[in-house]
Design a protein around this motif. Structure first.
Motif, PDB file in Angstrom:
ATOM      1  N   LEU A 110      -8.512  -4.174   1.719  1.00 18.12           N
ATOM      2  CA  LEU A 110      -8.141  -2.914   2.361  1.00 18.12           C
ATOM      3  C   LEU A 110      -7.350  -2.021   1.404  1.00 18.12           C
ATOM      4  CD1 LEU A 110      -7.115  -4.245   5.894  1.00 18.12           C
ATOM      5  CD2 LEU A 110      -8.919  -2.570   5.430  1.00 18.12           C
ATOM      6  N   ILE A 111      -6.449  -2.619   0.650  1.00 23.45           N
ATOM      7  CA  ILE A 111      -5.646  -1.857  -0.311  1.00 23.45           C
ATOM      8  C   ILE A 111      -6.539  -1.239  -1.379  1.00 23.45           C
ATOM      9  CG2 ILE A 111      -3.974  -2.140  -2.192  1.00 23.45           C
ATOM     10  CD1 ILE A 111      -2.464  -4.080  -0.339  1.00 23.45           C
ATOM     11  N   THR A 112      -7.477  -2.016  -1.893  1.00 28.08           N
ATOM     12  CA  THR A 112      -8.396  -1.510  -2.924  1.00 28.08           C
ATOM     13  C   THR A 112      -9.211  -0.339  -2.402  1.00 28.08           C
ATOM     14  OG1 THR A 112      -8.563  -3.727  -3.863  1.00 28.08           O
ATOM     15  CG2 THR A 112     -10.263  -2.132  -4.490  1.00 28.08           C
ATOM     16  N   HIS A 113      -9.798  -0.525  -1.239  1.00 28.24           N
ATOM     17  CA  HIS A 113     -10.664   0.509  -0.676  1.00 28.24           C
ATOM     18  C   HIS A 113      -9.870   1.749  -0.278  1.00 28.24           C
ATOM     19  CE1 HIS A 113     -13.541  -3.028   0.427  1.00 28.24           C
ATOM     20  NE2 HIS A 113     -13.587  -2.706  -0.859  1.00 28.24           N
ATOM     21  N   SER A 114      -8.599   1.564   0.096  1.00 30.97           N
ATOM     22  CA  SER A 114      -7.739   2.705   0.406  1.00 30.97           C
ATOM     23  C   SER A 114      -7.541   3.590  -0.816  1.00 30.97           C
ATOM     24  CB  SER A 114      -6.373   2.222   0.896  1.00 30.97           C
ATOM     25  OG  SER A 114      -6.476   1.461   2.071  1.00 30.97           O
ATOM     26  N   GLN A 115      -7.393   2.966  -1.989  1.00 31.61           N
ATOM     27  CA  GLN A 115      -7.179   3.730  -3.214  1.00 31.61           C
ATOM     28  C   GLN A 115      -8.411   4.556  -3.575  1.00 31.61           C
ATOM     29  OE1 GLN A 115      -4.339   3.999  -4.797  1.00 31.61           O
ATOM     30  NE2 GLN A 115      -3.180   2.413  -3.762  1.00 31.61           N
ATOM     31  N   PHE A 116      -9.578   3.978  -3.400  1.00 37.31           N
ATOM     32  CA  PHE A 116     -10.804   4.734  -3.668  1.00 37.31           C
ATOM     33  C   PHE A 116     -10.919   5.937  -2.719  1.00 37.31           C
ATOM     34  CE2 PHE A 116     -12.583   0.585  -5.388  1.00 37.31           C
ATOM     35  CZ  PHE A 116     -12.542   1.013  -6.706  1.00 37.31           C
ATOM     36  N   LEU A 117     -10.578   5.705  -1.460  1.00 42.66           N
ATOM     37  CA  LEU A 117     -10.642   6.788  -0.471  1.00 42.66           C
ATOM     38  C   LEU A 117      -9.656   7.891  -0.813  1.00 42.66           C
ATOM     39  CD1 LEU A 117     -11.705   7.889   2.220  1.00 42.66           C
ATOM     40  CD2 LEU A 117      -9.972   6.503   3.390  1.00 42.66           C
ATOM     41  N   LEU A 166      -2.729   9.672  -4.589  1.00 41.40           N
ATOM     42  CA  LEU A 166      -2.667   8.245  -4.891  1.00 41.40           C
ATOM     43  C   LEU A 166      -1.235   7.720  -4.839  1.00 41.40           C
ATOM     44  CD1 LEU A 166      -5.245   7.834  -7.787  1.00 41.40           C
ATOM     45  CD2 LEU A 166      -5.299   6.653  -5.593  1.00 41.40           C
ATOM     46  N   SER A 167      -0.268   8.520  -5.252  1.00 44.32           N
ATOM     47  CA  SER A 167       1.122   8.059  -5.235  1.00 44.32           C
ATOM     48  C   SER A 167       1.627   7.895  -3.804  1.00 44.32           C
ATOM     49  CB  SER A 167       2.011   9.030  -6.017  1.00 44.32           C
ATOM     50  OG  SER A 167       2.155  10.261  -5.344  1.00 44.32           O
ATOM     51  N   ILE A 168       1.260   8.805  -2.905  1.00 44.07           N
ATOM     52  CA  ILE A 168       1.693   8.699  -1.510  1.00 44.07           C
ATOM     53  C   ILE A 168       1.072   7.478  -0.844  1.00 44.07           C
ATOM     54  CG2 ILE A 168       1.538   9.773   0.769  1.00 44.07           C
ATOM     55  CD1 ILE A 168       3.629  11.023  -0.983  1.00 44.07           C
ATOM     56  N   VAL A 169      -0.227   7.302  -1.018  1.00 42.96           N
ATOM     57  CA  VAL A 169      -0.912   6.154  -0.410  1.00 42.96           C
ATOM     58  C   VAL A 169      -0.394   4.851  -1.025  1.00 42.96           C
ATOM     59  CG1 VAL A 169      -3.151   5.030  -0.085  1.00 42.96           C
ATOM     60  CG2 VAL A 169      -2.946   7.504   0.187  1.00 42.96           C
ATOM     61  N   GLY A 170      -0.167   4.846  -2.339  1.00 39.95           N
ATOM     62  CA  GLY A 170       0.364   3.650  -2.985  1.00 39.95           C
ATOM     63  C   GLY A 170       1.725   3.256  -2.443  1.00 39.95           C
ATOM     64  N   SER A 171       2.563   4.247  -2.140  1.00 40.89           N
ATOM     65  CA  SER A 171       3.881   3.976  -1.575  1.00 40.89           C
ATOM     66  C   SER A 171       3.771   3.292  -0.217  1.00 40.89           C
ATOM     67  CB  SER A 171       4.657   5.293  -1.447  1.00 40.89           C
ATOM     68  OG  SER A 171       5.860   5.097  -0.730  1.00 40.89           O
ATOM     69  N   THR A 172       2.918   3.802   0.653  1.00 35.18           N
ATOM     70  CA  THR A 172       2.782   3.211   1.989  1.00 35.18           C
ATOM     71  C   THR A 172       2.182   1.813   1.914  1.00 35.18           C
ATOM     72  OG1 THR A 172       0.590   4.201   2.334  1.00 35.18           O
ATOM     73  CG2 THR A 172       2.489   5.479   3.051  1.00 35.18           C
ATOM     74  N   PRO A 183       8.937   1.224  -3.747  1.00 35.60           N
ATOM     75  CA  PRO A 183       8.579   2.623  -3.475  1.00 35.60           C
ATOM     76  C   PRO A 183       9.761   3.575  -3.610  1.00 35.60           C
ATOM     77  CG  PRO A 183       7.549   1.186  -1.865  1.00 35.60           C
ATOM     78  CD  PRO A 183       8.490   0.330  -2.661  1.00 35.60           C
ATOM     79  N   GLY A 184      10.926   3.175  -3.108  1.00 36.10           N
ATOM     80  CA  GLY A 184      12.100   4.033  -3.219  1.00 36.10           C
ATOM     81  C   GLY A 184      12.539   4.233  -4.651  1.00 36.10           C
ATOM     82  N   ILE A 185      12.475   3.178  -5.447  1.00 31.78           N
ATOM     83  CA  ILE A 185      12.876   3.273  -6.850  1.00 31.78           C
ATOM     84  C   ILE A 185      11.923   4.192  -7.622  1.00 31.78           C
ATOM     85  CG2 ILE A 185      13.109   1.967  -9.000  1.00 31.78           C
ATOM     86  CD1 ILE A 185      14.093  -0.393  -7.314  1.00 31.78           C
ATOM     87  N   ILE A 186      10.625   4.050  -7.367  1.00 33.86           N
ATOM     88  CA  ILE A 186       9.640   4.880  -8.068  1.00 33.86           C
ATOM     89  C   ILE A 186       9.794   6.352  -7.677  1.00 33.86           C
ATOM     90  CG2 ILE A 186       7.180   5.357  -8.344  1.00 33.86           C
ATOM     91  CD1 ILE A 186       6.697   2.350  -8.017  1.00 33.86           C
ATOM     92  N   MET A 187      10.003   6.610  -6.388  1.00 30.59           N
ATOM     93  CA  MET A 187      10.212   7.988  -5.943  1.00 30.59           C
ATOM     94  C   MET A 187      11.442   8.593  -6.624  1.00 30.59           C
ATOM     95  SD  MET A 187       9.382   7.584  -1.866  1.00 30.59           S
ATOM     96  CE  MET A 187       9.931   9.238  -1.454  1.00 30.59           C
ATOM     97  N   GLY A 229       0.867   6.043 -11.473  1.00 33.87           N
ATOM     98  CA  GLY A 229       0.599   4.946 -12.394  1.00 33.87           C
ATOM     99  C   GLY A 229       1.434   3.717 -12.088  1.00 33.87           C
ATOM    100  N   LEU A 230       2.703   3.912 -11.739  1.00 34.80           N
ATOM    101  CA  LEU A 230       3.578   2.781 -11.438  1.00 34.80           C
ATOM    102  C   LEU A 230       3.146   2.053 -10.168  1.00 34.80           C
ATOM    103  CD1 LEU A 230       7.056   4.330 -12.314  1.00 34.80           C
ATOM    104  CD2 LEU A 230       5.767   2.626 -13.615  1.00 34.80           C
ATOM    105  N   TYR A 231       2.726   2.787  -9.143  1.00 35.20           N
ATOM    106  CA  TYR A 231       2.260   2.141  -7.916  1.00 35.20           C
ATOM    107  C   TYR A 231       1.044   1.260  -8.187  1.00 35.20           C
ATOM    108  CZ  TYR A 231       5.319   5.051  -5.051  1.00 35.20           C
ATOM    109  OH  TYR A 231       6.410   5.649  -4.474  1.00 35.20           O
ATOM    110  N   ILE A 232       0.112   1.775  -8.969  1.00 33.11           N
ATOM    111  CA  ILE A 232      -1.096   1.003  -9.272  1.00 33.11           C
ATOM    112  C   ILE A 232      -0.746  -0.260 -10.047  1.00 33.11           C
ATOM    113  CG2 ILE A 232      -3.261   1.033 -10.573  1.00 33.11           C
ATOM    114  CD1 ILE A 232      -3.518   4.000  -9.852  1.00 33.11           C
TER     115      ILE A 232
END
Length: 466
Positions: A110-117, A166-172, A183-187, A229-232
Motif C-alpha cells: 500500500l505504501i509503495t502504490h501510494s507513492q506512485f499515485l 510526495l513529501s506530504i504523503v510520505g509524512s502521513t 516526520p516532525g524532524i524532517i518538516m 527525498g528524506l521520506y523516501i
C-alpha cells in the motif's frame, strides 16, 4: 554466557523489536502515544508556519502588495494541498488499519502504490497549474500588478508541486507505520532551510540575482524537495517499499475510497475561501494583506490543534484495525478536551501579542487595524475548529469518509458563505470575521456529536465495524 545462548537472546531481542514495530500504537498508555505523535507533529508544524511567518516578513520588506499577492495565492495553494492531504489521508487510513491487523507485507504494498499515485497526481496538477496560473489568478479577482506578482509566485510553486505531494504523503505514511518522530524532524529541517534560503533568493545576497516574490517560492520548493527525498529514504530503510505493481489498481481503489472524499473535503475549503477572498478584495489590498498576515500569526497557534487532530488518524487507524475500541474512545476524549483548552490559550495570546507581531511585518495602519479585529474575534472559536478536525480525522481513520465530506461542506459553504455575505453587508470585513467564528462553533459541536455516535454504534457488539 555461551555462544548459543547469546544467539538465542539476540534472536529474541530482534523478535521483540519487530513485534513492537508491528504493535505500533496498540499497546502502552494512550496519552503517551498521543503526546509523542502530537508533539513531534507540532514541532514540524510550528516550524513550517515559522517559515511562512518569515516569508511574510521578507515579503513585507518588499511592500504591502507582495503580502497581498500571497493572500491571493493562498486559496490556490490550499487547493493543491487538498489533493496531497486527501491522498495522504486515504493512504494513512488503509495502511494504519492494515498494520493494526498485523499485515506488514500488505502495508508495504500500500505504501509503495501510494507513492506512485502521489507522484502521478502531482505531475498532472503541477503541469496544469503552470499553464493556467494567470487565468486562475484572474478568476480570483486580482488585476494589474497584483495579478502579475501572484502569477509569478504560483508558477514557481507549481513546478515543485510533485515533490511537495510526495513529501506530504510520505509524512502521513511514516506516521501510519508507527514512526512518530521522523516526520516532525524532517518538516523542521525543511522549514529551517526555507528560512535560510529566503533572503538570498528574494533579495539577491551573495552575488545571487534578486528574484523577489519568485525567490520566496523557490525557497519553499527547494526545502520541500529535500523533505521528499528524506521520506523516501526512511521508508526504504524501514523495508516498507516493494518494487511491485501487482495489485496496484486495487490498492488505489482502497486508498481513494477514503482519499477521494478527503480530496473533495479539502477542495470545499478553498472554494469557500475563494468567495471570502473576493469579498475582502472589495475592501482593498491593505485589508487582504491584513487578513493574510493575521491568519499566518493565528495559524502558528492553530497548528498545535492540527497536530493534535492529525495524531488521531494513525492512532485510531491502528487501534481500530486491532479492535481496541476503548483506546479509540479514550483518545477522542483526551484530544477534544485539549482542543477546547488550547482555544482559550490562543485567544489570550493573540489579544496580548498579536498586534505587536503584525506591526513587525507591516506597519500599515489598515493592516494593523484589520489584524486586531481578527484577533479579537476568530481565535475565540478555534478550539471548536479543532473538534471539527478531530472528528474528520477519526471518520477517515475508520474508513468512513462521507461524514468528513459533509462536515467540510457545512463549514466551508453551507453555513459560512451566507453568514459571511450577511456579515459583510452589515459590518464589512468585521462581519466576515464574525461569520467565521460562529461557523467554527456550530460545526464543531455538530461534528463532535456525530463522531461520538458513530464510534459508539460501530464499536458495539454487532455494530458493524468493517
Amino acid at each position: 554466557m555461551t555462544v548459543e545462548r547469546q544467539a538465542i537472546r539476540k534472536t529474541r531481542t530482534t523478535g521483540r523489536q519487530r513485534d513492537a514495530a508491528m504493535r505500533g500504537f496498540t499497546e502502552g498508555p494512550v496519552a503517551r502515544h498521543l503526546i509523542r505523535l502530537g508533539s513531534f507533529m507540532a514541532m514540524g508544524s510550528l516550524s513550517m508556519n515559522a517559515s511562512m511567518f518569515a516569508e511574510a516578513i521578507y515579503l513585507g520588506m518588499i511592500g504591502t502588495q507582495a503580502l497581498a499577492a500571497m493572500g491571493v495565492a493562498f486559496p490556490v495553494t490550499i487547493t493543491l494541498f487538498a489533493f496531497a492531504g486527501g491522498i495522504g489521508t486515504g493512504a494513512s487510513s488503509v495502511t494504519a488499519r492494515t498494520i493494526g491487523a498485523g499485515d506488514r507485507e500488505g502495508a508495504a504494498l500500500l505504501i509503495t502504490h501510494s507513492q506512485f499515485l502521489a507522484l502521478g497526481t502531482g505531475i498532472v496538477l503541477g503541469a496544469l497549474g503552470v499553464v493556467y496560473a494567470y487565468d486562475i489568478v484572474s478568476l480570483i479577482g486580482a488585476t494589474g500588478d497584483l495579478r502579475d506578482l501572484t502569477t509569478e509566485y504560483l508558477t514557481v510553486y507549481l513546478l515543485g508541486f510533485p515533490a511537495f505531494m510526495l513529501s506530504i504523503v510520505g509524512s502521513t505514511l511514516l506516521r501510519a507505520t508507527g514512526n512518530a518522530k521522523s516526520p516532525g524532524i524532517i518538516m523542521t529541517a525543511g522549514s529551517v532551510l526555507q528560512i535560510v534560503l529566503g533572503p538570498p533568493l528574494i533579495f539577491g545576497w551573495f552575488g545571487m540575482p534578486g528574484l523577489g516574490i519568485a525567490g520566496a517560492a523557490w525557497a519553499y520548493v527547494i526545502s520541500r524537495t529535500l523533505g521528499m527525498g528524506l521520506y523516501i529514504v526512511l521508508l526504504l530503510r524501514a523495508r516498507m517499499v516493494r518494487w511491485s505493481f501487482v495489485g496496484m489498481l486495487d490498492s488505489w481503489r482502497r486508498i481513494m475510497h477514503v482519499g477521494g472524499p478527503a480530496v473533495a473535503s479539502g477542495l470545499v475549503m478553498p472554494a469557500g475561501m475563494l468567495i471570502i477572498t473576493r469579498m475582502l478584495i472589495g475592501h482593498g489590498e491593505a485589508v487582504v494583506a491584513g487578513y493574510n498576515v493575521a491568519s499566518r500569526v493565528e495559524t502558528l497557534a492553530h497548528m498545535i490543534l492540527w497536530s493534535a487532530s492529525s495524531s488521531v488518524e494513525p492512532f485510531v487507524g491502528q487501534n481500530w484495525g486491532a479492535r481496541f475500541y476503548d483506546r479509540v474512545k479514550q483518545a477522542l476524549s483526551l484530544t477534544h478536551r485539549f482542543s477546547l483548552a488550547w482555544g482559550v490559550v490562543t485567544f489570550v495570546l493573540m489579544v496580548l501579542v498579536g498586534k505587536s507581531i503584525v506591526a513587525v511585518i507591516d506597519d500599515n495602519p489598515t493592516v494593523i487595524e484589520v489584524s486586531v479585529w481578527f484577533f479579537y474575534i476568530i481565535p475565540l472559536s478555534i478550539g471548536f475548529m479543532g473538534m471539527t478536525q478531530i472528528a474528520s480525522s477519526c471518520f477517515n481513520a475508520l474508513g468512513k469518509p462521507t461524514p468528513s465530506l459533509v462536515i467540510s461542506l457545512l463549514r466551508a459553504l453551507v453555513i459560512i458563505v451566507p453568514l459571511a455575505i450577511l456579515g459583510n453587508y452589515l459590518y464589512g470585513y468585521v462581519g466576515i470575521f464574525i461569520a467565521t467564528a460562529v461557523t467554527n462553533v456550530v460545526v464543531g459541536l455538530l461534528a463532535w456529536q456525530w463522531n461520538w455516535r458513530v464510534v459508539n454504534r460501530m464499536s458495539a457488539p454487532g455494530g458493524g465495524t468493517e
